[in-house]
Design a protein around this motif. Structure first.
Motif, PDB file in Angstrom:
ATOM      1  N   TYR A 181      48.111  93.769 -49.041  1.00 15.52           N
ATOM      2  CA  TYR A 181      47.559  93.317 -47.776  1.00 15.52           C
ATOM      3  C   TYR A 181      48.128  91.918 -47.585  1.00 15.52           C
ATOM      4  CZ  TYR A 181      44.285  92.196 -44.065  1.00 15.52           C
ATOM      5  OH  TYR A 181      43.728  91.839 -42.853  1.00 15.52           O
ATOM      6  N   ALA A 182      49.102  91.821 -46.693  1.00 15.54           N
ATOM      7  CA  ALA A 182      49.912  90.601 -46.646  1.00 15.54           C
ATOM      8  C   ALA A 182      49.186  89.486 -45.900  1.00 15.54           C
ATOM      9  CB  ALA A 182      51.259  90.907 -46.018  1.00 15.54           C
ATOM     10  N   THR A 384      47.519 101.159 -44.295  1.00 13.96           N
ATOM     11  CA  THR A 384      47.949  99.776 -44.525  1.00 13.96           C
ATOM     12  C   THR A 384      49.227  99.753 -45.351  1.00 13.96           C
ATOM     13  OG1 THR A 384      45.708  98.938 -44.389  1.00 13.96           O
ATOM     14  CG2 THR A 384      47.280  97.567 -45.574  1.00 13.96           C
ATOM     15  N   SER A 388      52.391  97.827 -44.301  1.00 16.73           N
ATOM     16  CA  SER A 388      52.941  96.750 -45.138  1.00 16.73           C
ATOM     17  C   SER A 388      54.401  97.018 -45.471  1.00 16.73           C
ATOM     18  CB  SER A 388      52.134  96.630 -46.447  1.00 16.73           C
ATOM     19  OG  SER A 388      50.831  96.205 -46.151  1.00 16.73           O
ATOM     20  N   PRO A 398      51.971  91.777 -40.092  1.00 12.74           N
ATOM     21  CA  PRO A 398      51.135  92.952 -40.333  1.00 12.74           C
ATOM     22  C   PRO A 398      50.156  93.160 -39.177  1.00 12.74           C
ATOM     23  CG  PRO A 398      51.204  91.535 -42.265  1.00 12.74           C
ATOM     24  CD  PRO A 398      51.839  90.773 -41.146  1.00 12.74           C
TER      25      PRO A 398
END
Ligand SMILES: [Fe+2]
Length: 462
Positions: A181-182, A384, A388, A398
Protein backbone atom coordinates in the motif's frame (compact mmCIF):
# COMPACT_ATOMS: atom_id res chain seq x y z
CA UNK A 1 -6.44 7.70 7.66
CA UNK A 2 -3.65 7.26 5.25
CA UNK A 3 -1.16 9.60 6.80
CA UNK A 4 -1.19 13.13 8.00
CA UNK A 5 -3.85 15.42 6.60
CA UNK A 6 -5.16 18.71 7.74
CA UNK A 7 -8.74 18.37 8.87
CA UNK A 8 -11.03 20.94 7.36
CA UNK A 9 -13.56 22.74 9.46
CA UNK A 10 -16.34 20.99 7.58
CA UNK A 11 -15.25 17.75 9.18
CA UNK A 12 -16.13 19.24 12.52
CA UNK A 13 -19.74 18.70 11.66
CA UNK A 14 -21.37 15.57 12.91
CA UNK A 15 -23.14 13.37 10.48
CA UNK A 16 -25.85 15.54 8.94
CA UNK A 17 -26.78 14.67 5.43
CA UNK A 18 -29.86 15.25 3.33
CA UNK A 19 -33.18 14.18 4.77
CA UNK A 20 -32.94 11.01 2.73
CA UNK A 21 -29.64 9.98 4.21
CA UNK A 22 -30.76 11.16 7.65
CA UNK A 23 -33.54 8.62 7.37
CA UNK A 24 -31.02 6.02 6.25
CA UNK A 25 -28.77 6.57 9.24
CA UNK A 26 -31.69 6.75 11.61
CA UNK A 27 -32.83 3.34 10.36
CA UNK A 28 -29.28 2.05 10.62
CA UNK A 29 -29.01 3.15 14.23
CA UNK A 30 -32.24 1.41 15.09
CA UNK A 31 -31.11 -1.78 13.40
CA UNK A 32 -27.72 -2.17 15.04
CA UNK A 33 -28.83 -2.80 18.61
CA UNK A 34 -31.57 -5.41 18.81
CA UNK A 35 -34.46 -4.78 21.27
CA UNK A 36 -33.65 -8.01 23.10
CA UNK A 37 -30.20 -6.56 23.86
CA UNK A 38 -31.31 -3.10 25.05
CA UNK A 39 -30.99 -3.92 28.71
CA UNK A 40 -27.65 -5.69 28.34
CA UNK A 41 -26.22 -2.83 26.28
CA UNK A 42 -27.39 -0.27 28.80
CA UNK A 43 -25.74 -2.12 31.66
CA UNK A 44 -22.60 -2.66 29.59
CA UNK A 45 -22.38 1.12 28.98
CA UNK A 46 -22.30 1.73 32.71
CA UNK A 47 -19.52 -0.83 33.21
CA UNK A 48 -17.67 0.63 30.26
CA UNK A 49 -17.67 4.18 31.61
CA UNK A 50 -16.33 2.97 34.96
CA UNK A 51 -13.65 0.87 33.28
CA UNK A 52 -12.67 3.67 30.93
CA UNK A 53 -12.23 6.07 33.86
CA UNK A 54 -9.92 3.58 35.61
CA UNK A 55 -8.00 2.91 32.41
CA UNK A 56 -7.54 6.64 31.88
CA UNK A 57 -6.01 6.99 35.35
CA UNK A 58 -3.68 4.07 34.66
CA UNK A 59 -2.49 5.66 31.41
CA UNK A 60 -2.12 9.09 32.95
CA UNK A 61 0.02 7.71 35.80
CA UNK A 62 2.35 5.84 33.42
CA UNK A 63 2.58 8.45 30.64
CA UNK A 64 4.73 7.50 27.67
CA UNK A 65 6.06 4.44 29.47
CA UNK A 66 2.64 2.84 28.96
CA UNK A 67 3.56 2.26 25.32
CA UNK A 68 5.28 -1.15 25.10
CA UNK A 69 8.59 -1.74 23.38
CA UNK A 70 10.66 -4.65 22.15
CA UNK A 71 14.03 -4.77 20.44
CA UNK A 72 14.46 -6.33 17.04
CA UNK A 73 17.26 -8.50 18.47
CA UNK A 74 14.79 -9.95 21.01
CA UNK A 75 12.40 -10.79 18.19
CA UNK A 76 15.24 -12.38 16.21
CA UNK A 77 16.42 -14.48 19.13
CA UNK A 78 12.83 -15.53 19.78
CA UNK A 79 12.63 -17.26 16.41
CA UNK A 80 11.35 -14.16 14.60
CA UNK A 81 8.28 -13.94 16.79
CA UNK A 82 7.26 -11.21 19.22
CA UNK A 83 8.15 -12.37 22.78
CA UNK A 84 5.25 -13.14 25.07
CA UNK A 85 5.26 -10.06 27.29
CA UNK A 86 5.35 -7.35 24.62
CA UNK A 87 2.88 -9.41 22.58
CA UNK A 88 0.35 -9.47 25.38
CA UNK A 89 0.88 -5.77 26.09
CA UNK A 90 0.31 -5.02 22.43
CA UNK A 91 -2.89 -7.05 22.42
CA UNK A 92 -4.23 -4.86 25.20
CA UNK A 93 -2.71 -1.48 24.36
CA UNK A 94 -2.71 -1.69 20.55
CA UNK A 95 0.72 -0.18 19.96
CA UNK A 96 4.33 -1.29 20.06
CA UNK A 97 7.72 0.23 19.37
CA UNK A 98 10.22 -2.10 17.76
CA UNK A 99 13.72 -0.82 18.48
CA UNK A 100 16.60 -1.01 16.00
CA UNK A 101 14.79 -2.72 13.18
CA UNK A 102 16.97 -1.14 10.49
CA UNK A 103 20.62 -0.09 10.78
CA UNK A 104 21.36 3.61 11.36
CA UNK A 105 23.46 3.97 8.20
CA UNK A 106 20.69 2.63 6.03
CA UNK A 107 18.19 5.04 7.58
CA UNK A 108 20.52 7.99 7.14
CA UNK A 109 20.99 7.05 3.51
CA UNK A 110 17.24 6.75 2.92
CA UNK A 111 16.60 10.08 4.63
CA UNK A 112 19.24 11.95 2.62
CA UNK A 113 18.22 10.31 -0.65
CA UNK A 114 14.63 11.32 -0.05
CA UNK A 115 15.58 14.91 0.64
CA UNK A 116 17.61 14.94 -2.57
CA UNK A 117 14.67 13.45 -4.46
CA UNK A 118 12.43 16.27 -3.26
CA UNK A 119 15.10 18.82 -4.16
CA UNK A 120 15.56 17.40 -7.66
CA UNK A 121 11.85 17.57 -8.34
CA UNK A 122 10.56 20.94 -7.20
CA UNK A 123 7.07 20.04 -8.45
CA UNK A 124 6.65 17.61 -5.57
CA UNK A 125 4.16 18.95 -3.05
CA UNK A 126 2.54 17.79 0.14
CA UNK A 127 0.41 18.94 3.02
CA UNK A 128 -0.13 21.37 4.61
CA UNK A 129 -0.64 22.97 1.23
CA UNK A 130 0.73 26.36 2.23
CA UNK A 131 4.36 26.87 3.18
CA UNK A 132 6.74 23.96 3.58
CA UNK A 133 4.98 20.61 3.51
CA UNK A 134 5.49 17.96 6.16
CA UNK A 135 3.58 15.11 4.59
CA UNK A 136 5.01 14.63 1.13
CA UNK A 137 3.01 13.34 -1.81
CA UNK A 138 5.62 10.79 -2.80
CA UNK A 139 4.91 7.09 -3.24
CA UNK A 140 7.70 5.54 -5.26
CA UNK A 141 11.02 6.98 -4.12
CA UNK A 142 13.92 4.53 -3.90
CA UNK A 143 13.87 4.76 -0.13
CA UNK A 144 10.21 3.76 0.04
CA UNK A 145 10.61 0.90 -2.42
CA UNK A 146 13.66 -0.40 -0.57
CA UNK A 147 12.22 0.02 2.93
CA UNK A 148 8.96 -1.80 2.06
CA UNK A 149 10.93 -4.76 0.72
CA UNK A 150 13.87 -4.80 3.16
CA UNK A 151 14.43 -8.33 4.53
CA UNK A 152 13.89 -7.17 8.11
CA UNK A 153 10.71 -5.32 7.20
CA UNK A 154 9.42 -8.52 5.61
CA UNK A 155 10.35 -10.51 8.73
CA UNK A 156 8.78 -7.91 11.00
CA UNK A 157 5.51 -7.96 9.08
CA UNK A 158 5.37 -11.73 9.41
CA UNK A 159 6.14 -11.53 13.13
CA UNK A 160 3.51 -8.91 13.92
CA UNK A 161 0.94 -10.68 11.75
CA UNK A 162 0.93 -13.40 14.38
CA UNK A 163 -0.25 -10.89 17.01
CA UNK A 164 -3.71 -11.48 15.59
CA UNK A 165 -5.37 -14.85 16.18
CA UNK A 166 -6.92 -16.68 13.27
CA UNK A 167 -9.38 -19.35 14.35
CA UNK A 168 -10.29 -20.33 10.83
CA UNK A 169 -7.59 -22.13 8.80
CA UNK A 170 -9.86 -21.96 5.76
CA UNK A 171 -10.18 -18.16 5.92
CA UNK A 172 -8.95 -16.60 2.68
CA UNK A 173 -6.25 -14.66 4.42
CA UNK A 174 -2.46 -14.79 4.41
CA UNK A 175 -0.94 -12.73 7.20
CA UNK A 176 2.54 -13.81 6.03
CA UNK A 177 2.21 -12.16 2.62
CA UNK A 178 1.98 -8.44 2.07
CA UNK A 179 0.38 -6.25 -0.56
CA UNK A 180 2.15 -2.93 -1.02
CA UNK A 181 0.00 0.00 0.00
CA UNK A 182 2.11 2.81 -1.35
CA UNK A 183 1.60 5.40 1.36
CA UNK A 184 3.60 8.59 1.63
CA UNK A 185 6.29 9.91 3.97
CA UNK A 186 6.79 12.62 6.53
CA UNK A 187 9.65 15.07 6.71
CA UNK A 188 8.49 17.64 9.21
CA UNK A 189 10.58 20.66 10.05
CA UNK A 190 10.55 22.37 13.47
CA UNK A 191 8.07 25.11 14.14
CA UNK A 192 5.45 23.96 11.71
CA UNK A 193 1.95 23.53 13.12
CA UNK A 194 0.00 20.58 11.75
CA UNK A 195 -3.50 19.67 12.77
CA UNK A 196 -4.30 16.00 12.84
CA UNK A 197 -6.53 15.43 15.83
CA UNK A 198 -7.39 12.18 17.52
CA UNK A 199 -8.82 9.73 15.02
CA UNK A 200 -9.12 6.14 13.88
CA UNK A 201 -7.62 4.89 10.63
CA UNK A 202 -9.51 2.52 8.42
CA UNK A 203 -12.91 4.11 7.90
CA UNK A 204 -15.54 5.91 9.94
CA UNK A 205 -19.25 5.20 9.41
CA UNK A 206 -18.31 1.85 7.83
CA UNK A 207 -17.70 0.35 11.29
CA UNK A 208 -21.45 0.70 11.86
CA UNK A 209 -22.90 0.71 8.38
CA UNK A 210 -21.17 -2.15 6.59
CA UNK A 211 -22.68 -5.45 7.72
CA UNK A 212 -19.40 -7.36 7.53
CA UNK A 213 -17.33 -4.64 9.17
CA UNK A 214 -19.89 -4.23 11.98
CA UNK A 215 -19.81 -7.97 12.57
CA UNK A 216 -16.19 -7.59 13.79
CA UNK A 217 -17.68 -5.75 16.79
CA UNK A 218 -20.72 -7.99 17.31
CA UNK A 219 -20.12 -8.52 21.02
CA UNK A 220 -19.98 -4.77 21.69
CA UNK A 221 -23.40 -4.22 20.11
CA UNK A 222 -24.81 -7.12 22.12
CA UNK A 223 -23.81 -5.62 25.47
CA UNK A 224 -20.79 -7.88 25.91
CA UNK A 225 -17.85 -5.62 25.12
CA UNK A 226 -15.69 -7.57 27.58
CA UNK A 227 -16.00 -10.61 25.26
CA UNK A 228 -14.87 -8.71 22.18
CA UNK A 229 -11.40 -9.77 21.08
CA UNK A 230 -9.74 -6.94 19.14
CA UNK A 231 -7.02 -9.33 18.07
CA UNK A 232 -9.19 -11.87 16.30
CA UNK A 233 -8.60 -11.52 12.57
CA UNK A 234 -11.05 -13.96 10.97
CA UNK A 235 -13.93 -11.54 10.35
CA UNK A 236 -11.95 -8.39 9.66
CA UNK A 237 -10.87 -8.73 6.01
CA UNK A 238 -14.47 -9.03 4.81
CA UNK A 239 -15.39 -5.52 5.95
CA UNK A 240 -15.77 -2.81 3.31
CA UNK A 241 -13.34 -0.07 4.28
CA UNK A 242 -14.63 2.75 2.11
CA UNK A 243 -18.34 2.59 1.33
CA UNK A 244 -18.19 6.17 0.07
CA UNK A 245 -14.91 5.76 -1.81
CA UNK A 246 -13.16 8.70 -0.29
CA UNK A 247 -15.74 11.20 -1.48
CA UNK A 248 -14.15 13.87 0.70
CA UNK A 249 -11.06 13.61 -1.53
CA UNK A 250 -8.78 14.64 1.30
CA UNK A 251 -6.83 11.43 1.69
CA UNK A 252 -8.32 10.59 5.06
CA UNK A 253 -9.86 7.32 3.89
CA UNK A 254 -8.26 4.15 2.70
CA UNK A 255 -9.57 1.53 0.30
CA UNK A 256 -7.28 -1.19 1.59
CA UNK A 257 -7.61 -3.58 4.50
CA UNK A 258 -4.79 -2.84 6.93
CA UNK A 259 -4.28 -5.03 9.96
CA UNK A 260 -1.85 -2.49 11.38
CA UNK A 261 -0.53 0.90 10.50
CA UNK A 262 3.07 1.80 11.14
CA UNK A 263 6.07 3.90 10.33
CA UNK A 264 9.82 3.58 10.26
CA UNK A 265 11.70 6.44 11.93
CA UNK A 266 14.44 7.96 9.79
CA UNK A 267 15.39 10.55 12.41
CA UNK A 268 15.31 11.11 16.17
CA UNK A 269 12.07 12.35 17.63
CA UNK A 270 10.86 12.97 21.15
CA UNK A 271 7.27 13.44 22.24
CA UNK A 272 6.34 17.01 21.33
CA UNK A 273 8.63 17.05 18.32
CA UNK A 274 6.05 16.55 15.63
CA UNK A 275 5.48 12.88 16.23
CA UNK A 276 2.58 10.56 17.06
CA UNK A 277 0.48 10.26 20.20
CA UNK A 278 -1.68 7.31 21.18
CA UNK A 279 -4.64 6.54 23.37
CA UNK A 280 -2.98 3.23 24.27
CA UNK A 281 -5.99 1.03 24.84
CA UNK A 282 -8.06 -1.01 22.43
CA UNK A 283 -11.05 -2.46 24.20
CA UNK A 284 -12.39 0.39 26.34
CA UNK A 285 -11.73 3.17 23.89
CA UNK A 286 -13.12 1.45 20.82
CA UNK A 287 -16.20 0.12 22.60
CA UNK A 288 -16.82 3.67 23.82
CA UNK A 289 -16.54 5.16 20.31
CA UNK A 290 -18.87 2.50 18.89
CA UNK A 291 -21.55 2.74 21.59
CA UNK A 292 -21.45 6.51 21.97
CA UNK A 293 -24.04 7.20 19.19
CA UNK A 294 -26.67 5.17 21.07
CA UNK A 295 -26.59 7.06 24.38
CA UNK A 296 -27.69 10.48 25.47
CA UNK A 297 -25.91 12.64 28.03
CA UNK A 298 -27.85 10.96 30.84
CA UNK A 299 -26.66 7.46 29.96
CA UNK A 300 -30.03 6.49 28.48
CA UNK A 301 -30.41 4.67 25.19
CA UNK A 302 -31.46 7.15 22.54
CA UNK A 303 -32.29 6.23 18.95
CA UNK A 304 -33.95 9.50 18.03
CA UNK A 305 -31.12 11.12 16.09
CA UNK A 306 -29.30 10.00 12.97
CA UNK A 307 -25.97 11.23 14.32
CA UNK A 308 -22.92 9.05 14.58
CA UNK A 309 -20.50 11.42 16.32
CA UNK A 310 -17.27 11.81 14.44
CA UNK A 311 -18.30 9.60 11.54
CA UNK A 312 -18.60 11.48 8.27
CA UNK A 313 -19.15 9.40 5.14
CA UNK A 314 -16.12 9.56 2.87
CA UNK A 315 -13.80 10.76 5.63
CA UNK A 316 -11.81 9.29 8.51
CA UNK A 317 -13.26 8.90 12.02
CA UNK A 318 -12.40 12.18 13.78
CA UNK A 319 -13.56 14.32 16.68
CA UNK A 320 -12.66 11.91 19.45
CA UNK A 321 -10.91 14.85 21.13
CA UNK A 322 -14.16 16.80 21.34
CA UNK A 323 -15.28 17.02 24.96
CA UNK A 324 -18.89 17.63 23.95
CA UNK A 325 -19.10 14.64 21.67
CA UNK A 326 -16.97 12.23 23.68
CA UNK A 327 -17.04 13.54 27.26
CA UNK A 328 -15.64 10.36 28.84
CA UNK A 329 -12.59 9.96 26.68
CA UNK A 330 -10.59 12.46 28.71
CA UNK A 331 -8.28 13.24 25.87
CA UNK A 332 -5.96 15.39 27.99
CA UNK A 333 -5.20 12.47 30.29
CA UNK A 334 -5.63 9.38 28.16
CA UNK A 335 -3.57 10.37 25.13
CA UNK A 336 0.21 10.20 25.51
CA UNK A 337 3.18 10.96 23.29
CA UNK A 338 5.38 8.05 22.28
CA UNK A 339 8.78 7.57 23.92
CA UNK A 340 11.92 8.87 22.22
CA UNK A 341 12.47 7.14 18.89
CA UNK A 342 15.70 6.91 16.95
CA UNK A 343 16.44 6.17 13.29
CA UNK A 344 15.61 2.55 12.56
CA UNK A 345 12.90 2.20 15.20
CA UNK A 346 9.50 1.09 13.97
CA UNK A 347 6.22 2.31 15.49
CA UNK A 348 3.28 -0.05 15.04
CA UNK A 349 -0.39 0.42 15.86
CA UNK A 350 -3.55 -1.62 15.59
CA UNK A 351 -6.28 -0.84 13.06
CA UNK A 352 -8.64 0.18 15.90
CA UNK A 353 -6.28 2.39 17.90
CA UNK A 354 -7.01 6.07 18.46
CA UNK A 355 -4.06 8.32 17.64
CA UNK A 356 -3.14 11.88 16.75
CA UNK A 357 -0.14 13.91 15.67
CA UNK A 358 1.69 16.51 17.75
CA UNK A 359 0.26 19.85 16.78
CA UNK A 360 3.62 21.50 17.24
CA UNK A 361 7.16 20.45 16.54
CA UNK A 362 9.22 21.96 19.32
CA UNK A 363 12.44 20.17 18.47
CA UNK A 364 15.42 21.52 16.59
CA UNK A 365 15.68 18.99 13.78
CA UNK A 366 13.44 17.52 11.13
CA UNK A 367 11.24 14.60 12.09
CA UNK A 368 11.14 12.02 9.30
CA UNK A 369 9.29 8.74 8.87
CA UNK A 370 8.28 6.33 6.13
CA UNK A 371 4.79 4.88 6.44
CA UNK A 372 4.67 1.10 6.03
CA UNK A 373 1.35 -0.57 6.80
CA UNK A 374 0.69 -4.25 7.39
CA UNK A 375 -1.57 -5.05 4.45
CA UNK A 376 -2.09 -8.80 4.30
CA UNK A 377 -3.01 -10.78 1.23
CA UNK A 378 -6.78 -11.36 1.18
CA UNK A 379 -9.41 -11.14 -1.58
CA UNK A 380 -10.23 -7.57 -0.56
CA UNK A 381 -6.62 -6.47 -1.05
CA UNK A 382 -6.05 -8.14 -4.42
CA UNK A 383 -7.51 -5.10 -6.17
CA UNK A 384 -4.96 -2.97 -4.36
CA UNK A 385 -2.25 -5.38 -5.51
CA UNK A 386 -3.33 -4.82 -9.11
CA UNK A 387 -3.37 -1.07 -8.60
CA UNK A 388 0.00 -1.03 -6.83
CA UNK A 389 1.59 -3.08 -9.60
CA UNK A 390 0.29 -0.76 -12.31
CA UNK A 391 1.29 2.38 -10.40
CA UNK A 392 4.74 1.05 -9.52
CA UNK A 393 5.43 0.23 -13.16
CA UNK A 394 4.31 3.67 -14.35
CA UNK A 395 5.09 5.96 -11.40
CA UNK A 396 1.44 7.02 -11.16
CA UNK A 397 -0.36 7.87 -7.95
CA UNK A 398 -2.15 4.96 -6.26
CA UNK A 399 -5.94 5.13 -6.39
CA UNK A 400 -6.44 6.48 -2.85
CA UNK A 401 -4.12 9.38 -3.64
CA UNK A 402 -5.34 10.63 -7.01
CA UNK A 403 -6.66 13.78 -5.29
CA UNK A 404 -2.98 14.78 -5.03
CA UNK A 405 -2.99 15.56 -8.77
CA UNK A 406 -4.62 18.84 -7.76
CA UNK A 407 -1.36 19.80 -6.08
CA UNK A 408 1.43 18.37 -8.20
CA UNK A 409 2.67 15.73 -10.61
CA UNK A 410 3.04 12.01 -10.12
CA UNK A 411 6.44 10.37 -10.36
CA UNK A 412 6.07 8.94 -13.87
CA UNK A 413 8.66 11.34 -15.35
CA UNK A 414 11.15 10.93 -12.50
CA UNK A 415 13.91 8.65 -13.75
CA UNK A 416 15.44 8.40 -10.29
CA UNK A 417 12.34 6.88 -8.69
CA UNK A 418 12.44 3.37 -7.25
CA UNK A 419 12.50 0.64 -9.90
CA UNK A 420 12.37 -3.15 -9.90
CA UNK A 421 16.10 -3.28 -9.12
CA UNK A 422 15.39 -1.48 -5.83
CA UNK A 423 13.05 -4.22 -4.60
CA UNK A 424 15.27 -6.04 -2.15
CA UNK A 425 13.53 -9.39 -1.64
CA UNK A 426 11.43 -12.02 -3.38
CA UNK A 427 8.61 -11.22 -0.95
CA UNK A 428 8.94 -7.58 -1.93
CA UNK A 429 8.47 -8.52 -5.59
CA UNK A 430 5.43 -10.59 -4.65
CA UNK A 431 3.93 -7.71 -2.68
CA UNK A 432 4.03 -5.58 -5.85
CA UNK A 433 2.53 -8.29 -8.05
CA UNK A 434 5.80 -8.64 -9.97
CA UNK A 435 6.26 -12.39 -9.30
CA UNK A 436 3.69 -15.01 -8.22
CA UNK A 437 3.19 -16.08 -4.61
CA UNK A 438 4.58 -19.48 -3.63
CA UNK A 439 1.66 -21.84 -3.07
CA UNK A 440 3.81 -24.82 -2.12
CA UNK A 441 5.57 -23.42 0.92
CA UNK A 442 5.60 -25.71 3.97
CA UNK A 443 3.13 -25.06 6.77
CA UNK A 444 0.55 -23.01 4.88
CA UNK A 445 -3.08 -23.21 5.95
CA UNK A 446 -5.64 -24.20 3.30
CA UNK A 447 -6.84 -20.59 3.33
CA UNK A 448 -3.33 -19.25 2.66
CA UNK A 449 -2.88 -21.57 -0.28
CA UNK A 450 -6.29 -20.64 -1.67
CA UNK A 451 -5.76 -16.88 -1.42
CA UNK A 452 -2.26 -17.12 -2.93
CA UNK A 453 -3.73 -19.09 -5.84
CA UNK A 454 -6.47 -16.50 -6.22
CA UNK A 455 -3.91 -13.69 -6.34
CA UNK A 456 -1.75 -15.56 -8.87
CA UNK A 457 -4.75 -16.23 -11.06
CA UNK A 458 -5.89 -12.60 -10.91
CA UNK A 459 -2.50 -11.06 -11.53
CA UNK A 460 -0.80 -13.62 -13.77
CA UNK A 461 -3.67 -15.75 -15.06
CA UNK A 462 -2.03 -18.91 -13.70
FE1 LIG B 1 -3.95 7.93 11.24
Amino acid sequence: MNTTETVSSTQKLTLRASSLSERKFLDLKNRIIKPENYEAVKKSWKRLLEGLAEKTQEIERAGSSYIPEVSWSDIESNGYTIPKEPASLFNERGCLIIRDLIEDDMCTQWREETKQYIKHHPGITGSPHSGVASNWYIHWSKAQVEARSHPRMIQLMKAVGALYRNNNPDALLDMDSQVVYADRLRIRYPGRDVTLPLHLDSSSIERWEDDNYRDVYREIFEGRWEDWDPNLIDRRPQGTQDLYQGMSSNGSTSSVFRAFQGWLALSDAKAGEGTIRFLPDLKYALAYILLRPFFDQNGELDFSSSNFPGATPGSGQFLAHDQDLFPHLNHEKSVVGIPYVRPGDFVLWHADLLHEVDKEHKGSKESSVLYVAHTPLCPYNIETLQDSKACFNTGKKPRDFTFEYKYGPDESMFEDRGMKGNVLTQEGLQSLGLVPFNTEEDGLTPGQVAVRKLANKTIFGI
